[in-house]
Structure formats: structure tokens, C-alpha cells
Motif scaffolding. Sequence first.
Motif, PDB file in Angstrom:
ATOM      1  N   PRO A  84       0.844  -1.212  -0.056  1.00 17.77           N
ATOM      2  CA  PRO A  84      -0.098  -0.073   0.030  1.00 17.77           C
ATOM      3  C   PRO A  84       0.724   1.335  -0.041  1.00 17.77           C
ATOM      4  N   SER A  85       2.219   1.330   0.238  1.00 16.82           N
ATOM      5  CA  SER A  85       2.896   2.466   0.302  1.00 16.82           C
ATOM      6  C   SER A  85       3.038   3.118  -0.916  1.00 16.82           C
ATOM      7  N   ALA A  86       2.638   2.495  -1.948  1.00 18.26           N
ATOM      8  CA  ALA A  86       2.963   2.966  -3.509  1.00 18.26           C
ATOM      9  C   ALA A  86       1.689   4.070  -3.892  1.00 18.26           C
ATOM     10  N   GLY A  87       0.874   3.754  -3.028  1.00 22.71           N
ATOM     11  CA  GLY A  87      -0.529   4.295  -3.261  1.00 22.71           C
ATOM     12  C   GLY A  87      -1.656   3.601  -3.421  1.00 22.71           C
ATOM     13  N   MET A  88      -2.839   4.002  -3.694  1.00 21.63           N
ATOM     14  CA  MET A  88      -3.952   3.024  -3.875  1.00 21.63           C
ATOM     15  C   MET A  88      -4.015   2.461  -5.399  1.00 21.63           C
ATOM     16  N   PRO A  89      -3.955   1.502  -5.806  1.00 18.85           N
ATOM     17  CA  PRO A  89      -3.806   0.838  -7.258  1.00 18.85           C
ATOM     18  C   PRO A  89      -5.092   1.021  -7.818  1.00 18.85           C
ATOM     19  N   VAL A  90      -5.333   1.659  -8.850  1.00 21.71           N
ATOM     20  CA  VAL A  90      -6.805   1.836  -9.766  1.00 21.71           C
ATOM     21  C   VAL A  90      -6.467   1.359 -11.318  1.00 21.71           C
ATOM     22  N   ALA A  91      -7.718   1.122 -11.863  1.00 20.14           N
ATOM     23  CA  ALA A  91      -7.571   1.081 -13.230  1.00 20.14           C
ATOM     24  C   ALA A  91      -8.754   1.820 -13.807  1.00 20.14           C
ATOM     25  N   PHE A  92      -8.749   2.151 -14.977  1.00 17.70           N
ATOM     26  CA  PHE A  92      -9.920   3.156 -15.680  1.00 17.70           C
ATOM     27  C   PHE A  92     -10.573   2.385 -16.600  1.00 17.70           C
ATOM     28  N   SER A  93     -11.681   2.479 -16.751  1.00 15.96           N
ATOM     29  CA  SER A  93     -12.622   1.799 -17.898  1.00 15.96           C
ATOM     30  C   SER A  93     -13.688   2.881 -18.218  1.00 15.96           C
ATOM     31  N   VAL A  94     -14.165   2.847 -19.468  1.00 17.71           N
ATOM     32  CA  VAL A  94     -15.286   3.750 -19.917  1.00 17.71           C
ATOM     33  C   VAL A  94     -16.156   2.992 -21.020  1.00 17.71           C
ATOM     34  N   GLN A  95     -17.413   3.506 -21.104  1.00 17.18           N
ATOM     35  CA  GLN A  95     -18.333   2.968 -21.797  1.00 17.18           C
ATOM     36  C   GLN A  95     -18.207   3.991 -23.194  1.00 17.18           C
ATOM     37  N   VAL A  96     -18.183   3.545 -24.281  1.00 18.31           N
ATOM     38  CA  VAL A  96     -18.618   4.463 -25.524  1.00 18.31           C
ATOM     39  C   VAL A  96     -19.456   3.868 -26.363  1.00 18.31           C
ATOM     40  N   MET A 103      -8.082   1.804 -19.835  1.00 17.97           N
ATOM     41  CA  MET A 103      -6.821   2.688 -20.165  1.00 17.97           C
ATOM     42  C   MET A 103      -5.835   1.949 -20.076  1.00 17.97           C
ATOM     43  N   CYS A 104      -4.788   2.276 -20.616  1.00 19.02           N
ATOM     44  CA  CYS A 104      -3.163   1.372 -20.567  1.00 19.02           C
ATOM     45  C   CYS A 104      -2.504   2.348 -21.273  1.00 19.02           C
ATOM     46  N   CYS A 105      -1.137   1.914 -20.812  1.00 16.23           N
ATOM     47  CA  CYS A 105       0.098   2.574 -21.368  1.00 16.23           C
ATOM     48  C   CYS A 105       1.024   1.729 -22.198  1.00 16.23           C
ATOM     49  N   GLU A 106       1.370   2.358 -23.278  1.00 19.46           N
ATOM     50  CA  GLU A 106       2.204   1.388 -24.384  1.00 19.46           C
ATOM     51  C   GLU A 106       3.353   2.242 -24.813  1.00 19.46           C
ATOM     52  N   LYS A 107       4.430   1.642 -24.833  1.00 15.27           N
ATOM     53  CA  LYS A 107       5.568   2.448 -25.604  1.00 15.27           C
ATOM     54  C   LYS A 107       5.336   2.448 -27.119  1.00 15.27           C
ATOM     55  N   GLU A 108       5.376   3.222 -27.757  1.00 14.03           N
ATOM     56  CA  GLU A 108       5.619   3.652 -29.242  1.00 14.03           C
ATOM     57  C   GLU A 108       6.719   4.703 -29.475  1.00 14.03           C
ATOM     58  N   CYS A 109       7.470   4.163 -30.358  1.00 12.37           N
ATOM     59  CA  CYS A 109       8.620   4.985 -30.897  1.00 12.37           C
ATOM     60  C   CYS A 109       9.492   5.578 -29.649  1.00 12.37           C
ATOM     61  N   GLY A 110       9.695   4.742 -28.638  1.00  8.24           N
ATOM     62  CA  GLY A 110      10.458   5.121 -27.385  1.00  8.24           C
ATOM     63  C   GLY A 110       9.648   6.194 -26.736  1.00  8.24           C
ATOM     64  N   LYS A 111       8.400   6.128 -26.804  1.00  9.59           N
ATOM     65  CA  LYS A 111       7.661   7.333 -25.905  1.00  9.59           C
ATOM     66  C   LYS A 111       6.368   6.431 -25.211  1.00  9.59           C
ATOM     67  N   MET A 112       6.214   6.635 -23.891  1.00 13.68           N
ATOM     68  CA  MET A 112       4.974   6.212 -23.352  1.00 13.68           C
ATOM     69  C   MET A 112       3.768   6.973 -23.627  1.00 13.68           C
ATOM     70  N   ILE A 113       2.502   6.223 -24.280  1.00 17.70           N
ATOM     71  CA  ILE A 113       1.440   6.481 -24.671  1.00 17.70           C
ATOM     72  C   ILE A 113       0.345   6.118 -24.029  1.00 17.70           C
ATOM     73  N   VAL A 114      -0.660   7.185 -23.789  1.00 17.13           N
ATOM     74  CA  VAL A 114      -1.908   6.566 -22.961  1.00 17.13           C
ATOM     75  C   VAL A 114      -2.967   6.100 -23.993  1.00 17.13           C
ATOM     76  N   ARG A 115      -3.474   4.876 -23.960  1.00 15.23           N
ATOM     77  CA  ARG A 115      -4.208   4.240 -25.059  1.00 15.23           C
ATOM     78  C   ARG A 115      -5.604   3.786 -24.153  1.00 15.23           C
ATOM     79  N   PHE A 116      -6.586   3.635 -25.002  1.00 12.55           N
ATOM     80  CA  PHE A 116      -7.929   3.031 -24.539  1.00 12.55           C
ATOM     81  C   PHE A 116      -8.170   1.842 -25.646  1.00 12.55           C
ATOM     82  N   ARG A 117      -8.078   0.619 -24.858  1.00 11.72           N
ATOM     83  CA  ARG A 117      -8.287  -0.698 -25.520  1.00 11.72           C
ATOM     84  C   ARG A 117      -9.778  -1.090 -25.393  1.00 11.72           C
ATOM     85  N   GLU A 118     -10.220  -1.763 -26.439  1.00 12.93           N
ATOM     86  CA  GLU A 118     -11.550  -2.274 -26.269  1.00 12.93           C
ATOM     87  C   GLU A 118     -11.358  -3.567 -25.112  1.00 12.93           C
TER      88      GLU A 118
END
Length: 188
Positions: A84-96, A103-118
Motif C-alpha cells: 500500500p505504500s505506493a498509493g491506491m492501485p486503480v484502473a480506468f474503464s469507460v463505455q463508448v 486505459m493502458c500505457c504502451e511504448k511507441e517510438c520510445g515514448k509512453m502513450i496512453v491508450r484505450f483498448r476495447e
Amino acid sequence: MSGEEILVCAVQLGENFCLYFAGLECDAFCKEKILHRVLRNVNSQLLVVRPDLNMAAFEDVTDQEMKSGNGMHFNIHYYKTTTPSAGMPVAFSVQVEDKSYYMCCEKECGKMIVRFREGEVPKEIPGESNVIFFKKTFTSCSSRAFKFEYSLEQGMFLAFEEEGSLRKLILKKLSREDEVDETTKISF
């Protein structure tokens, strides 16, 4: 060694005289609860996910658009953890429309990108995951504002970056964890 006492009780002696213990947990994330919220930035704009454009951005939203809630009403999945010392772990989802995105993060061209995957957020995550963020209070005097640190890369936080007229959701590196950067401030 610290003066802290740890009570360990043996449960059984197994094959090859292996000793098994009760009450010990492995490092894993187990879903505990879900909150339904809209996410706002420091300018009171709502985070809106647009999977067709493969992006999420903070936008000014009318009352009518908010009622439809398409891509704006987030599920914040809280997980139990053994660290628990790192903080409260959470994940995000959304309906479209009729689809769920996480929500997830992926490395693209050496840079971290926020993505939304189905798909759905997992109930249990056995180890590290690119969907987990650690929820931390933004400042000690602000109980409804938070910052979210990416679990796989210390010092990387959800933030927004202005790109033309958009305020896109990004991951941003902070030099210090206690640094007050308004672009990382997210409130419910």
C-alpha cells in the motif's frame, strides 16, 4: 532487522518435506470496488475518450453532452494490494456507445502513450500491469484532487498537454514526486 514481529503459522508438511504457510499473500492486485465518476482537469474540463480517433482529451462539455455521457463516465476500479505504500492501485474503464474500453500505457517510438483498448479491466492482476495507476493526493490540503502515477514507471503521471485547441491525456515525467504540476491534477 527491525523489532517488528511477524507471526507465521505452518499449515502442513508437503511432499519432499516442503513447509506450507497460511495467511501469506503473493504480490497481486485483486479488484475491491468500483466508483463511477467523471474526471476533470484544473480547468474543470471533462476527460472524453474518442476511440475512433484513438485519443482522450479534456474538453468543455455542455449539460446535454454530459447527459449522454458517451465516453465521459469512467469506472474507477480499486484494487487491494500487498504494497500500500505506493498509493491506491486503480484502473480506468469507460463505455463508448455499447462497447467498454480500458486505459493502458504502451511504448511507441520510445515514448509512453496512453491508450484505450476495447475490453474489460481484469478482476485479478497477478503481477505488474500496464493498466494500473497509483492514486495519490495532489496536495495535502486538496482532498478531492489527485494525481495518478503509472505503476510500471515511477515518476510518470497522467497529465494533459495542450496540442492546438486540445488538451490531450498523456503520461508526464515529474522530476520529484512532491512536485506540484497543475497538468497532473485530476478531480472527481
